[in-house]
Design an enzyme around this catalytic site. Structure first.
Site, PDB file in Angstrom:
ATOM      1  N   LYS A   5       0.768  -1.258   0.014  1.00 30.33           N
ATOM      2  CA  LYS A   5       0.134   0.107   0.035  1.00 30.33           C
ATOM      3  C   LYS A   5       0.960   1.147  -0.006  1.00 30.33           C
ATOM      4  O   LYS A   5       1.985   1.259   0.481  1.00 30.33           O
ATOM      5  CB  LYS A   5      -0.857  -0.139   1.024  1.00 30.33           C
ATOM      6  CG  LYS A   5      -0.259   0.025   2.719  1.00 30.33           C
ATOM      7  CD  LYS A   5       0.124   1.300   3.252  1.00 30.33           C
ATOM      8  CE  LYS A   5       0.861   1.253   4.602  1.00 30.33           C
ATOM      9  NZ  LYS A   5       1.682   2.262   4.961  1.00 30.33           N
ATOM     10  N   ASP A  52      -2.120  -1.948  10.503  1.00 29.95           N
ATOM     11  CA  ASP A  52      -2.207  -1.887   8.963  1.00 29.95           C
ATOM     12  C   ASP A  52      -2.710  -2.905   8.263  1.00 29.95           C
ATOM     13  O   ASP A  52      -2.649  -3.223   6.964  1.00 29.95           O
ATOM     14  CB  ASP A  52      -0.622  -1.638   8.513  1.00 29.95           C
ATOM     15  CG  ASP A  52      -0.440  -0.179   8.085  1.00 29.95           C
ATOM     16  OD1 ASP A  52      -1.223   0.640   8.333  1.00 29.95           O
ATOM     17  OD2 ASP A  52       0.941   0.284   7.958  1.00 29.95           O
TER      18      ASP A  52
HETATM   19  O1  C5P Z   1       0.414  -1.526  14.743  1.00 30.08           O
HETATM   20  P1  C5P Z   1       1.891  -1.637  14.275  1.00 30.08           P
HETATM   21  O2  C5P Z   1       2.569  -2.779  14.878  1.00 30.08           O
HETATM   22  O3  C5P Z   1       2.004  -1.389  12.794  1.00 30.08           O
HETATM   23  O4  C5P Z   1       2.587  -0.583  14.891  1.00 30.08           O
HETATM   24  C1  C5P Z   1       3.995  -0.089  15.366  1.00 30.08           C
HETATM   25  C2  C5P Z   1       4.263   0.564  16.207  1.00 30.08           C
HETATM   26  O5  C5P Z   1       4.122   2.012  15.684  1.00 30.08           O
HETATM   27  C3  C5P Z   1       3.442   0.727  17.327  1.00 30.08           C
HETATM   28  O6  C5P Z   1       3.965   0.105  18.393  1.00 30.08           O
HETATM   29  C4  C5P Z   1       3.387   2.326  17.797  1.00 30.08           C
HETATM   30  O7  C5P Z   1       4.890   2.581  18.522  1.00 30.08           O
HETATM   31  C5  C5P Z   1       3.609   3.030  16.394  1.00 30.08           C
HETATM   32  N1  C5P Z   1       2.179   3.351  15.808  1.00 30.08           N
HETATM   33  C6  C5P Z   1       1.539   4.634  16.428  1.00 30.08           C
HETATM   34  N2  C5P Z   1       0.466   5.028  16.407  1.00 30.08           N
HETATM   35  C7  C5P Z   1      -0.288   4.158  14.972  1.00 30.08           C
HETATM   36  C8  C5P Z   1       0.172   3.114  14.728  1.00 30.08           C
HETATM   37  C9  C5P Z   1       1.409   2.564  15.055  1.00 30.08           C
HETATM   38  O8  C5P Z   1       2.087   5.265  17.356  1.00 30.08           O
HETATM   39  N3  C5P Z   1      -1.680   4.505  14.817  1.00 30.08           N
END
Ligand code: C5P
Length: 285
Positions: A11, A137
């Protein structure tokens, strides 16, 4: 059914607005996702070993329980008391830790694939729930749509009925950027925040490429550039080469250019610096 092959696309984020930091540490987002024609291929194969095994030749793809696809298989096997084993073979074309959600897309593809292979009978709400629990995501990839609005952590998805097909040159420097690091370098400035989603959407719907190019935006850019100030040169080079507009995707370091057509995208890439070996011509999927 003994095996199943599924495709997992990448994406781009045409807009990524960060609205604030939440009590759970995540950031509240408003983003427009675009599904693009850069895909991994995943084959799921049942085995009798009782183990979940990941096979991938890419050096940066973990074959350990840390891989999101392992987590998906593990949680489903636990919840549905599945004792047999599983081989997950990943052919990796999407750059890793690059702002393209390759790992999340793999996870969504395995979630949808196992629902069929193991005949779990999960409905869309249940699939959405598993995806949201494992990452921010993943959910987007459960929807059969070219574009979607993402809110919450990015996991709340509203498909957008937009027919416009875009062409891009995508350039990914060979540097891993961890989403967590980029978010932790973000300095939130929430005064006079523009609604970049609603600024861009009408141009996307109409296929007004010039205005669309001017409306691309990513609030994570200052944090990405704080970590890697040299990446501003990459953006400038793509603009000088004749792109309509240039933007980082997700938490970077991938940068994408908006082109006028397939031909224009091919000519942009041909002009572009050969040092960047990870460059792709891609379109909306
Ligand atoms: O959810 P995901 O594993 O993709 O996110 C990785 C990291 O990115 C999270 O642990 C967080 O620190 C940060 N993040 C965030 N806000 C979001 C998505 C991700 O702070 N909306």
């Amino acid at each position: 059914m003994d095996r199943l092959t599924v495709h997992a696309p990448a994406k781009l984020n045409l807009v990524l607005d960060v609205l604030g930091k939440r009590p759970d540490g995540f950031h509240e987002l408003r983003t427009i996702f675009e599904r693009i024609s850069l895909e991994d291929e995943i084959t799921l194969k049942r085995n009798n070993s009782g183990k979940i095994r990941i096979h991938c030749t890419h050096p940066h793809v973990p074959r350990s329980p840390q891989n999101l696809v392992y987590k998906v298989a593990k949680i489903l096997a636990q919840d549905f008391s599945i004792k047999e084993g599983l081989d997950i073979n990943i052919i990796k074309n999407i750059p890793v830790a690059a702002g393209l959600a390759g790992g999340s897309s793999n996870a969504a593809a395995v979630l949808l694939g196992l629902n069929r292979l193991w005949q779990l009978g999960l409905n869309n709400t249940q699939l959405d729930d598993y995806a949201g629990r494992l990452g921010s995501d993943i959910n987007f990839f459960l929807y059969d749509t070219s574009y979607a609005l993402g809110t919450g952590r990015g996991e709340r998805i509203k498909p957008l009925n937009v027919k416009t097909k875009l062409w891009h040159v995508l350039v990914t420097p060979r540097v891993k950027m961890l989403t967590k690091d980029v978010f932790s370098h973000l300095k939130l400035n929430l005064t006079n925040k523009k609604d970049n989603v609603n600024i861009l959407l009408p141009f996307l719907r109409k296929g007004d490429l010039l205005r669309l190019a001017g409306a691309l935006s990513n609030d994570l850019e200052p944090a990405i550039l704080l970590l890697r100030p040299d990446f501003i040169r990459l953006k400038k080079k793509l603009l000088v080469a004749g792109s309509l507009g240039v933007c980082f995707s997700g938490s970077g370091p991938s940068v994408f250019a908006l082109a006028e057509s397939h031909k224009h995208a091919l000519s942009l890439r041909a002009k572009f610096d050969r040092r960047y070996t990870q460059s792709f011509v891609v379109s909306t999927l």
